[in-house]
Design a protein around this motif. Structure first.
Motif, PDB file in Angstrom:
ATOM      1  N   GLN A  11       0.846  -1.170  -0.077  1.00 41.47           N
ATOM      2  CA  GLN A  11      -0.120  -0.014  -0.066  1.00 41.47           C
ATOM      3  C   GLN A  11       0.754   1.284   0.014  1.00 41.47           C
ATOM      4  O   GLN A  11       0.743   2.088  -0.743  1.00 41.47           O
ATOM      5  CB  GLN A  11      -0.901   0.022   1.106  1.00 41.47           C
ATOM      6  CG  GLN A  11      -2.074  -1.086   1.131  1.00 41.47           C
ATOM      7  CD  GLN A  11      -2.583  -1.388   2.280  1.00 41.47           C
ATOM      8  OE1 GLN A  11      -2.396  -0.687   3.625  1.00 41.47           O
ATOM      9  NE2 GLN A  11      -3.751  -2.079   2.549  1.00 41.47           N
ATOM     10  N   GLU A  40      -6.661   3.556  -5.458  1.00 39.22           N
ATOM     11  CA  GLU A  40      -7.513   2.544  -4.802  1.00 39.22           C
ATOM     12  C   GLU A  40      -7.003   1.285  -5.728  1.00 39.22           C
ATOM     13  O   GLU A  40      -6.686   0.202  -4.921  1.00 39.22           O
ATOM     14  CB  GLU A  40      -8.926   2.577  -5.121  1.00 39.22           C
ATOM     15  CG  GLU A  40      -9.831   1.424  -4.530  1.00 39.22           C
ATOM     16  CD  GLU A  40     -10.260   1.466  -3.161  1.00 39.22           C
ATOM     17  OE1 GLU A  40      -9.959   2.646  -2.507  1.00 39.22           O
ATOM     18  OE2 GLU A  40     -10.640   0.586  -2.337  1.00 39.22           O
ATOM     19  N   ARG A  61      -4.901  -1.679  -3.858  1.00 38.95           N
ATOM     20  CA  ARG A  61      -5.505  -2.883  -3.531  1.00 38.95           C
ATOM     21  C   ARG A  61      -4.889  -3.992  -4.783  1.00 38.95           C
ATOM     22  O   ARG A  61      -4.590  -5.194  -4.376  1.00 38.95           O
ATOM     23  CB  ARG A  61      -7.090  -3.045  -3.932  1.00 38.95           C
ATOM     24  CG  ARG A  61      -7.479  -2.255  -2.358  1.00 38.95           C
ATOM     25  CD  ARG A  61      -9.113  -2.458  -2.661  1.00 38.95           C
ATOM     26  NE  ARG A  61      -9.666  -3.555  -2.671  1.00 38.95           N
ATOM     27  CZ  ARG A  61     -10.981  -4.023  -2.832  1.00 38.95           C
ATOM     28  NH1 ARG A  61     -11.755  -2.878  -3.060  1.00 38.95           N
ATOM     29  NH2 ARG A  61     -11.459  -5.260  -2.937  1.00 38.95           N
ATOM     30  N   ASP A 101      -8.122  -7.958  -6.967  1.00 42.51           N
ATOM     31  CA  ASP A 101      -7.368  -7.803  -5.653  1.00 42.51           C
ATOM     32  C   ASP A 101      -7.034  -9.264  -5.027  1.00 42.51           C
ATOM     33  O   ASP A 101      -6.050  -9.557  -4.564  1.00 42.51           O
ATOM     34  CB  ASP A 101      -8.493  -7.202  -4.577  1.00 42.51           C
ATOM     35  CG  ASP A 101      -7.989  -7.017  -3.281  1.00 42.51           C
ATOM     36  OD1 ASP A 101      -6.934  -7.448  -2.816  1.00 42.51           O
ATOM     37  OD2 ASP A 101      -8.609  -6.328  -2.603  1.00 42.51           O
TER      38      ASP A 101
END
Lengths: 304, 304, 304, 304
Positions: free
Chosen positions: C229, D245, D249, D293
């Motif tokens: 992340q 995002e 992910r 993901d």
């Protein structure tokens, strides 16, 4: 007040300012106008008509047509018009897409381009051939049946009109344009291309100074309340993003156009038209603003 | 026009609207005011003073103080003031940071919070204790030496004033605040906390209706030209993002505050103060706007 | 790949670029650094440490501290951190208020100033003295107990920090800062003022290249998923509004600072630190970007 | 890694998510697709092709076509392309006019609609019939000569395409569109209407995973450096305003479309295509994102 003397004197005083403005250059027909030209006319409610400078020369009224289009359409369509266009100053350039996007296709007021397109869309639904209807209106109110569109300018605007096309398509995507974008643009550009001189323009604006009743045609063009509304919107939104500057210096409801014309209204007394093609950085006639500033300052007349 | 009868009748007519507004709720002292309260006063240039409703009850004038702060500071500092704050309507909420950033720390006008902070910064440099100087000004112009700050409200504003602190620090970073941000905020909140009733407020505004000369104190508070300027800015920027709506419905220069007060000016004739704490969605007194709308519509008086 | 040869060669190749950058000039201590300085270091997971140029000279890491502050705080505070700060690129300058206002005080990502302030606010709630906690972290991860804040720079930042104060107060007004704005700024400026050299910086970043486990301290600094992340956010948001340019040319997660340092991570292999105080127009080290571009192009190593 | 087992297992795991997405509803042909559908395919550089779910069903690739259009046009037109479109994430919705106006008609990147229109305009100048050229490209790269446009969808898009028309006209007004707006939109909508299944899509994307050389056609579609660039832009800009995002992910370069497809690239190893028509709030396939993901998390493969 000796109006004729005053405007003669003003015409002399603004001479040094003529060279400071730059004609609109986005279409050839406007770019070719010499900024040295100046004209001013005052029409009073009691029938007086005073003029100075090139008062017989017709020019492209451009966005001044928006004030007449609004009045004309508001009378016919009524209050419902305000559901599709706001009445607040925009705080952004006249052709901005930004605010329109944040506000989901409802233009801030009828005098930014997007708002004028919505009004024209309503006018088409009310009058069919909305540009011809506007021309008839202006012929009657100026008392001059010969005034007409300038088809060369209208065509030239259309050719360079991609930004207005963007506004139209965007509002169409927001469901705030009911008809086709192409005919809408055609009517819009045609209305903007009207040629009038300051004498004709001052007379045509008299109904706004007379609570909606035209001393020229004798017709009730707007209710008393609607005339107040149109004047209010002219004062707060009529001069692109210089409405505050105009209110501050001139103190009258005004509507300007990139052709260099400005129409000003002194409610209860008179309407004033001024023309000089050189524009300032915000797109208003530079010498025109100087002239109106002097007119209200020297005469002591303004709404404030 | 029988002013007393007119405002009595208006007070009756707006009763149904009282319940529709909501008092400002960001600080307790304002939130506790009942929206059922209403007062209206008219002061005329010939010395008349007419009032209806709770005309003796003082309320927090809040942003109405910005009009007096501007007038007071403009007289002392002169035209140079306009190099640090604009005079155009903002088209954005009164406490927005967005426009301020795009425009590099020069607020759009003196009536959005950022602009009022700049005017206060100038006032501090001119008067030192600027809030006390404003209080003196208001005492003289209202003819009422007892009016004063509300220190509880000022403290409460300061406690919740992070957004104004953000505006102050941002403009400081743009070099458009010369003094410290902390004392600036203190003076600003104190000035906003002044308590006056509608009678006092209407009298205090008379100099704006009289081309800058106060019939109350006899002093020339502004030049004729400056008075026109302040009125113009009130009309185009005085009522948050509802300036167009006010111009359209009321047609007078107005300055409103979140305490529910509104001051309106009819140049050459009178000033009008109205108060009712319930606000509409844009932060103006809901019943106050209704009352002013009726006043100008029924009297036929407006600048348009 | 002979890393030492490669970086020596790169140090030579970027010499012509040194004169093209301009050191940050908003505080004296940064403005005084000569743009002719250059250093580069590579730390590999297998314990290699390669350096060239002024590899012993410590510089102000500035915003590179944001990557460590994020990692440090994310480990302690966990996923809840993402409720108060986003993880999307901003598309706006690093200190912009505009986006923050539209998004109601939730910063777009942890690497714009507003986002770093929120992370620092969380860090204070978790660690108390958050800047000292960060210093301890960096001492452990660099293996160098002598590295420290530069109190002169921290004080100088604070003095010129009105824009960051504006961000802090604005977010406080949106309830996205829980503690006081003043101590928040103090910790923020102190963390940014850390001085490290490229050797120390490259070693300190190794845990990001090793899925969260530090080969230096032996500690699990982040979970595997969290390391991914942080790298992802460095790649999409780590270099002000040049994230696309860096991804395109360098192709590695990077975090830059206005002191002229850049930390880059090649997951699974190494971390790279480069320093040269001359910045490009977007605030990244000009020669540093050139060096990293050459490093990935010549080595054929990048995440793409 | 047993890819077949992994994707079978993922197909099972994402079942609960299918009902949570909503198909795009702005045109009938997309709105009619059941969100219960799911397919996933993986093509590896060594010739493996693994699929699960409705892997033979073709769907509208929509904006995924932008990645191929960019690659195809970049190869032909070269670096000059970047003078007319940026490569930074936008931070705004994919069809926003706001940023475009602030940046004078230069779109932020090739994957927002405005940027894809510019790339298409360039493609028309390079290939003439740019949509057919793209179709040929996709037929070769998928190894499937039967794939084709969906003319019903293309026509339907055109009918509802006023927002894209607004973008086109706006950029034309900024001189960043060289040809006509009408044919530009026709080519754009046609390219978006291509129908492919996940198997075809995964194979067609392999050249991006192989540094520009297609293992399917054997052709060098992009230079090594260009392949890195396209992957970088996919990672930072490929999934509307959810790039952060996705990076966070999934950790792979991805390009999504409102038809519910997503193409992902694992450089040096494989390309992955997933399809499920139900979209999340940001316009990406909800189950598709869940699947990707899980794929990178369970396999431990990502660029980070």
């Amino acid at each position: 007040m000796d109006i004729q003397n005053l405007i003669n004197s003003i015409a002399h005083d603004v001479e040094p300012y003529l060279a400071q403005g730059r004609p609109a250059d986005y279409i050839p027909a406007l770019a070719m106008e010499s900024p040295q030209q100046f004209a001013m006319a005052v029409a009073t409610l009691d029938g007086g008509l005073y003029a100075t400078g090139l008062a017989d020369k017709r020019f492209s009224i451009q966005s001044i047509s928006k004030a007449f289009m609004l009045a004309h359409t508001l009378q016919r369509h009524g209050e419902a018009l305000w559901q599709r266009v706001g009445k607040e100053p925009s705080g952004n350039p006249f052709n901005s897409l930004v605010q329109l996007e944040y506000e989901h296709g409802i233009p801030r007021n009828p005098f930014i381009n997007a708002g004028a397109l919505v009004v024209t869309d309503i006018a088409i639904s009310e009058f069919g051939d909305s540009s011809s209807a506007l021309r008839d209106f202006l012929r009657e109110e100026s008392g001059e049946p010969a005034i007409d569109f300038d088809y060369v300018i209208a065509a030239s605007e259309a050719e360079h009109g991609h930004r207005n096309a963007a506004l139209g398509h965007f509002m169409k995507s927001c469901n705030n344009i009911t008809g086709g974008v192409e005919p809408l643009l055609a009517h819009y550009f045609r209305a903007c291309s009207m040629r009038m001189n300051v004498r004709e323009l001052a007379r045509a604006g008299l109904f706004l100074a007379n609570h909606g009743v035209s001393p020229v045609s004798g017709q009730q063009r707007l209710s008393r309340s609607q005339a107040k509304q149109v004047n209010a919107i002219m004062l707060t939104c009529g001069t692109y993003d210089a409405a505050g500057e105009f209110a501050y210096r001139v103190g009258l409801p005004c509507k300007s156009g990139v052709g260099g014309g400005i129409l000003a209204v002194l409610p209860g007394k008179m309407s004033i038209a001024v023309w000089s093609p050189g524009l300032d950085a915000r797109g208003n006639s530079l010498a025109g603003l100087e002239a109106l500033d002097r007119f209200t300052t020297r005469s002591g007349e303004s709404v404030f």
